[in-house]
Design a protein around this motif. Structure first.
Motif, PDB file in Angstrom:
ATOM      1  N   TYR A  29       0.833  -1.204   0.000  1.00 45.03           N
ATOM      2  CA  TYR A  29       0.000   0.000   0.000  1.00 45.03           C
ATOM      3  C   TYR A  29       0.863   1.247   0.000  1.00 45.03           C
ATOM      4  O   TYR A  29       2.081   1.190   0.134  1.00 45.03           O
ATOM      5  N   HIS A  30       0.201   2.375  -0.173  1.00 42.38           N
ATOM      6  CA  HIS A  30       0.873   3.666  -0.087  1.00 42.38           C
ATOM      7  C   HIS A  30      -0.044   4.638   0.650  1.00 42.38           C
ATOM      8  O   HIS A  30      -1.214   4.348   0.872  1.00 42.38           O
ATOM      9  N   GLU A  31       0.489   5.751   1.036  1.00 46.08           N
ATOM     10  CA  GLU A  31      -0.266   6.717   1.829  1.00 46.08           C
ATOM     11  C   GLU A  31      -1.589   7.064   1.155  1.00 46.08           C
ATOM     12  O   GLU A  31      -1.637   7.401  -0.023  1.00 46.08           O
ATOM     13  N   GLY A  32      -2.669   6.929   1.920  1.00 51.51           N
ATOM     14  CA  GLY A  32      -4.004   7.237   1.421  1.00 51.51           C
ATOM     15  C   GLY A  32      -4.759   6.041   0.880  1.00 51.51           C
ATOM     16  O   GLY A  32      -5.971   6.084   0.733  1.00 51.51           O
ATOM     17  N   VAL A  33      -4.052   4.953   0.572  1.00 50.49           N
ATOM     18  CA  VAL A  33      -4.682   3.717   0.084  1.00 50.49           C
ATOM     19  C   VAL A  33      -4.035   2.558   0.831  1.00 50.49           C
ATOM     20  O   VAL A  33      -2.840   2.313   0.699  1.00 50.49           O
ATOM     21  N   TYR A  34      -4.847   1.837   1.624  1.00 50.91           N
ATOM     22  CA  TYR A  34      -4.349   0.767   2.478  1.00 50.91           C
ATOM     23  C   TYR A  34      -4.980  -0.554   2.046  1.00 50.91           C
ATOM     24  O   TYR A  34      -6.162  -0.605   1.716  1.00 50.91           O
ATOM     25  N   TRP A  57     -10.930 -12.991   1.659  1.00 47.05           N
ATOM     26  CA  TRP A  57     -11.329 -11.677   1.154  1.00 47.05           C
ATOM     27  C   TRP A  57     -10.134 -10.740   1.149  1.00 47.05           C
ATOM     28  O   TRP A  57      -9.147 -10.963   1.834  1.00 47.05           O
ATOM     29  N   TRP A  58     -10.241  -9.706   0.336  1.00 49.13           N
ATOM     30  CA  TRP A  58      -9.258  -8.635   0.350  1.00 49.13           C
ATOM     31  C   TRP A  58     -10.002  -7.318   0.229  1.00 49.13           C
ATOM     32  O   TRP A  58     -11.145  -7.262  -0.189  1.00 49.13           O
ATOM     33  N   MET A  59      -9.332  -6.267   0.667  1.00 47.91           N
ATOM     34  CA  MET A  59     -10.001  -4.978   0.743  1.00 47.91           C
ATOM     35  C   MET A  59      -9.021  -3.841   0.499  1.00 47.91           C
ATOM     36  O   MET A  59      -7.866  -3.909   0.937  1.00 47.91           O
ATOM     37  N   GLU A  60      -9.500  -2.833  -0.195  1.00 48.71           N
ATOM     38  CA  GLU A  60      -8.751  -1.599  -0.381  1.00 48.71           C
ATOM     39  C   GLU A  60      -9.475  -0.515   0.404  1.00 48.71           C
ATOM     40  O   GLU A  60     -10.686  -0.347   0.258  1.00 48.71           O
ATOM     41  N   LEU A  61      -8.736   0.190   1.239  1.00 57.10           N
ATOM     42  CA  LEU A  61      -9.303   1.251   2.072  1.00 57.10           C
ATOM     43  C   LEU A  61      -8.682   2.570   1.648  1.00 57.10           C
ATOM     44  O   LEU A  61      -7.477   2.765   1.770  1.00 57.10           O
ATOM     45  N   LYS A  62      -9.518   3.450   1.122  1.00 53.84           N
ATOM     46  CA  LYS A  62      -9.037   4.768   0.681  1.00 53.84           C
ATOM     47  C   LYS A  62      -9.408   5.809   1.724  1.00 53.84           C
ATOM     48  O   LYS A  62     -10.515   5.799   2.253  1.00 53.84           O
TER      49      LYS A  62
END
Length: 129
Positions: A29-34, A57-62
């Motif tokens: 990940y990078h800052e702002g997107v985990y 499952w997988w998840m992207e957290l913005k």
């Protein structure tokens, strides 16, 4: 005594996300997107560990200005260490969804308690079949 709510900086978020358990994929990940994931159900536990695949499952957290958007997907974690967009059988899907919901509740509570931030689930990260 009330706690002061701290600003959700990248460093503070990183520490807080690590406290949730082994879900965080820090190297991806990078800052702002985990990125997070969970290997919920082993497909064949008779195989040696290096030859096992998992349902999960997988998840992207913005993150943007005290608000988070979570996009979840369900599938198979293959031998190459990549997520494949596949739908497991119903009895397996129940466990995958259960683990996702448990994680999501912890995530929402932690972000609210530590940073006074809300989380909204948005469109799936990947369309499932």
């Amino acid at each position: 005594m009330s706690q002061l709510v701290k600003e959700p900086t990248h460093h503070r978020l990183n520490i807080a996300f690590k406290s949730l358990g082994p879900y965080l994929r820090e190297e991806k990940y990078h800052e702002g997107v985990y990125l997070f994931d969970c290997l919920a159900v082993c497909i064949d536990d008779k195989k040696s560990p290096e030859h096992r695949e998992f349902w999960g499952w997988w998840m992207e957290l913005k993150f943007d200005h005290n608000f988070f958007e979570a996009s979840y997907a369900v599938g198979r974690f293959d031998l190459e260490g990549k997520w494949v967009d596949e739908t497991p059988e119903d009895h397996v899907m129940e466990e995958v969804i259960r683990t996702k919901n448990v994680f999501h509740e912890k995530l929402v509570k932690m972000l609210h308690d530590k940073f006074s931030c809300d989380v909204k689930i948005v469109e799936p990260l990947v369309e499932t079949k």
